[in-house]
Design a protein around this motif. Structure first.
Motif, PDB file in Angstrom:
ATOM      1  N   ARG A  68      78.353  52.790  42.734  1.00 40.31           N
ATOM      2  CA  ARG A  68      79.715  52.469  43.142  1.00 40.31           C
ATOM      3  C   ARG A  68      80.693  52.513  41.974  1.00 40.31           C
ATOM      4  NH1 ARG A  68      81.587  46.665  44.963  1.00 40.31           N
ATOM      5  NH2 ARG A  68      80.326  46.376  43.149  1.00 40.31           N
ATOM      6  N   CYS A  69      80.394  51.788  40.906  1.00 40.20           N
ATOM      7  CA  CYS A  69      81.349  51.710  39.783  1.00 40.20           C
ATOM      8  C   CYS A  69      80.973  52.633  38.627  1.00 40.20           C
ATOM      9  CB  CYS A  69      81.464  50.277  39.287  1.00 40.20           C
ATOM     10  SG  CYS A  69      80.006  49.681  38.419  1.00 40.20           S
ATOM     11  N   GLU A  70      79.789  53.222  38.673  1.00 43.64           N
ATOM     12  CA  GLU A  70      79.278  54.107  37.639  1.00 43.64           C
ATOM     13  C   GLU A  70      79.086  53.417  36.290  1.00 43.64           C
ATOM     14  OE1 GLU A  70      81.468  57.745  37.527  1.00 43.64           O
ATOM     15  OE2 GLU A  70      81.124  58.146  39.650  1.00 43.64           O
ATOM     16  N   GLY A  71      79.050  52.093  36.317  1.00 46.47           N
ATOM     17  CA  GLY A  71      78.755  51.340  35.101  1.00 46.47           C
ATOM     18  C   GLY A  71      77.261  51.423  34.794  1.00 46.47           C
ATOM     19  N   THR A  72      76.918  51.374  33.518  1.00 43.72           N
ATOM     20  CA  THR A  72      75.520  51.471  33.091  1.00 43.72           C
ATOM     21  C   THR A  72      75.106  50.172  32.444  1.00 43.72           C
ATOM     22  OG1 THR A  72      75.781  53.833  32.710  1.00 43.72           O
ATOM     23  CG2 THR A  72      73.913  52.782  31.652  1.00 43.72           C
ATOM     24  N   GLN A  73      73.892  49.751  32.733  1.00 44.29           N
ATOM     25  CA  GLN A  73      73.344  48.573  32.079  1.00 44.29           C
ATOM     26  C   GLN A  73      71.871  48.805  31.766  1.00 44.29           C
ATOM     27  OE1 GLN A  73      73.635  45.155  34.592  1.00 44.29           O
ATOM     28  NE2 GLN A  73      72.390  46.012  36.202  1.00 44.29           N
ATOM     29  N   LEU A  74      71.377  48.113  30.746  1.00 44.15           N
ATOM     30  CA  LEU A  74      69.966  48.168  30.384  1.00 44.15           C
ATOM     31  C   LEU A  74      69.285  46.951  30.981  1.00 44.15           C
ATOM     32  CD1 LEU A  74      70.166  49.240  26.640  1.00 44.15           C
ATOM     33  CD2 LEU A  74      69.674  50.655  28.623  1.00 44.15           C
ATOM     34  N   ILE A  75      68.194  47.174  31.704  1.00 47.63           N
ATOM     35  CA  ILE A  75      67.474  46.080  32.346  1.00 47.63           C
ATOM     36  C   ILE A  75      66.129  45.928  31.642  1.00 47.63           C
ATOM     37  CG2 ILE A  75      66.480  45.235  34.493  1.00 47.63           C
ATOM     38  CD1 ILE A  75      68.612  46.914  35.948  1.00 47.63           C
ATOM     39  N   PRO A  76      65.901  44.782  30.965  1.00 46.96           N
ATOM     40  CA  PRO A  76      64.662  44.601  30.211  1.00 46.96           C
ATOM     41  C   PRO A  76      63.522  44.074  31.077  1.00 46.96           C
ATOM     42  CG  PRO A  76      66.098  42.761  29.798  1.00 46.96           C
ATOM     43  CD  PRO A  76      66.849  43.706  30.707  1.00 46.96           C
ATOM     44  N   HIS A  77      63.267  44.728  32.198  1.00 51.33           N
ATOM     45  CA  HIS A  77      62.134  44.380  33.064  1.00 51.33           C
ATOM     46  C   HIS A  77      61.569  45.694  33.587  1.00 51.33           C
ATOM     47  CE1 HIS A  77      59.709  41.840  35.675  1.00 51.33           C
ATOM     48  NE2 HIS A  77      59.863  42.789  36.575  1.00 51.33           N
ATOM     49  N   PRO A  78      60.259  45.826  33.663  1.00 52.26           N
ATOM     50  CA  PRO A  78      59.685  47.119  34.063  1.00 52.26           C
ATOM     51  C   PRO A  78      59.808  47.395  35.557  1.00 52.26           C
ATOM     52  CG  PRO A  78      57.937  45.560  33.706  1.00 52.26           C
ATOM     53  CD  PRO A  78      59.212  44.875  33.297  1.00 52.26           C
ATOM     54  N   MET A  79      61.023  47.365  36.078  1.00 51.73           N
ATOM     55  CA  MET A  79      61.235  47.667  37.497  1.00 51.73           C
ATOM     56  C   MET A  79      60.897  49.112  37.794  1.00 51.73           C
ATOM     57  SD  MET A  79      64.574  45.526  38.676  1.00 51.73           S
ATOM     58  CE  MET A  79      65.681  46.188  37.492  1.00 51.73           C
ATOM     59  N   TRP A  80      60.899  49.963  36.776  1.00 52.59           N
ATOM     60  CA  TRP A  80      60.547  51.357  36.967  1.00 52.59           C
ATOM     61  C   TRP A  80      59.117  51.511  37.459  1.00 52.59           C
ATOM     62  CZ3 TRP A  80      56.709  51.695  33.432  1.00 52.59           C
ATOM     63  CH2 TRP A  80      56.825  50.937  32.278  1.00 52.59           C
ATOM     64  N   ARG A  81      58.277  50.479  37.284  1.00 56.73           N
ATOM     65  CA  ARG A  81      56.911  50.551  37.811  1.00 56.73           C
ATOM     66  C   ARG A  81      56.901  50.580  39.338  1.00 56.73           C
ATOM     67  NH1 ARG A  81      53.527  45.877  34.852  1.00 56.73           N
ATOM     68  NH2 ARG A  81      55.125  44.632  35.853  1.00 56.73           N
ATOM     69  N   TYR A  82      57.948  50.055  39.968  1.00 57.58           N
ATOM     70  CA  TYR A  82      58.004  49.959  41.413  1.00 57.58           C
ATOM     71  C   TYR A  82      58.801  51.085  42.068  1.00 57.58           C
ATOM     72  CZ  TYR A  82      57.265  45.319  39.492  1.00 57.58           C
ATOM     73  OH  TYR A  82      56.827  44.262  38.735  1.00 57.58           O
ATOM     74  N   MET A  83      59.360  51.992  41.266  1.00 58.29           N
ATOM     75  CA  MET A  83      60.171  53.087  41.805  1.00 58.29           C
ATOM     76  C   MET A  83      59.276  54.205  42.334  1.00 58.29           C
ATOM     77  SD  MET A  83      63.062  53.116  38.797  1.00 58.29           S
ATOM     78  CE  MET A  83      63.820  54.602  39.324  1.00 58.29           C
ATOM     79  N   ALA A  84      59.636  54.765  43.476  1.00 52.30           N
ATOM     80  CA  ALA A  84      58.863  55.865  44.051  1.00 52.30           C
ATOM     81  C   ALA A  84      59.016  57.134  43.219  1.00 52.30           C
ATOM     82  CB  ALA A  84      59.299  56.112  45.492  1.00 52.30           C
ATOM     83  N   GLU A  85      60.246  57.396  42.774  1.00 55.99           N
ATOM     84  CA  GLU A  85      60.541  58.593  41.981  1.00 55.99           C
ATOM     85  C   GLU A  85      61.459  58.210  40.828  1.00 55.99           C
ATOM     86  OE1 GLU A  85      62.284  61.500  44.502  1.00 55.99           O
ATOM     87  OE2 GLU A  85      60.670  61.420  45.958  1.00 55.99           O
ATOM     88  N   PRO A  86      61.452  58.971  39.733  1.00 53.66           N
ATOM     89  CA  PRO A  86      62.312  58.651  38.606  1.00 53.66           C
ATOM     90  C   PRO A  86      63.805  58.633  38.942  1.00 53.66           C
ATOM     91  CG  PRO A  86      60.668  60.261  37.951  1.00 53.66           C
ATOM     92  CD  PRO A  86      60.566  60.091  39.448  1.00 53.66           C
ATOM     93  N   THR A  87      64.208  59.355  39.972  1.00 56.61           N
ATOM     94  CA  THR A  87      65.639  59.417  40.318  1.00 56.61           C
ATOM     95  C   THR A  87      66.046  58.394  41.365  1.00 56.61           C
ATOM     96  OG1 THR A  87      65.175  61.120  41.971  1.00 56.61           O
ATOM     97  CG2 THR A  87      65.776  61.874  39.764  1.00 56.61           C
ATOM     98  N   SER A  88      65.114  57.615  41.897  1.00 50.75           N
ATOM     99  CA  SER A  88      65.482  56.655  42.954  1.00 50.75           C
ATOM    100  C   SER A  88      66.072  55.381  42.389  1.00 50.75           C
ATOM    101  CB  SER A  88      64.277  56.332  43.815  1.00 50.75           C
ATOM    102  OG  SER A  88      63.235  55.762  43.061  1.00 50.75           O
TER     103      SER A  88
END
Length: 88
Positions: A68-88
């Protein structure tokens, strides 16, 4: 009530099983980042200990961009482990 505590002799963390046997246990405490009761594995910033998920996430932060706002943030938790695809 939880059956976990410190041995009065050696101060190791022990747990009492339902059948009454006493076993060595892993100490659980509040993670300095996610504030969940977890086994702490690594010291983090400002002397606060981190759980394994937060320690991994700190080493490999997820860069999140809001659609929505195109703002970027760094999230220090491995949520990427739960993503189906790298682009989701």
């Amino acid at each position: 009530p939880s059956g976990v505590g410190l041995c009065p002799r050696c101060r190791e963390t022990v747990a009492v099983e339902p059948d009454g046997t006493v076993k060595k246990a892993q100490a659980r405490s509040k993670c300095g980042m996610c504030c969940q009761q977890r086994v702490l594995v690594q010291p983090g910033a400002h002397g606060r200990w981190l759980c394994d998920a937060c320690a991994l996430g700190t080493a490999h932060t997820l860069r999140y961009t809001c659609e929505r706002c195109e703002g970027t943030q760094l999230i220090p938790h491995p949520m990427w482990r739960y993503m189906a695809e790298p682009t989701s």
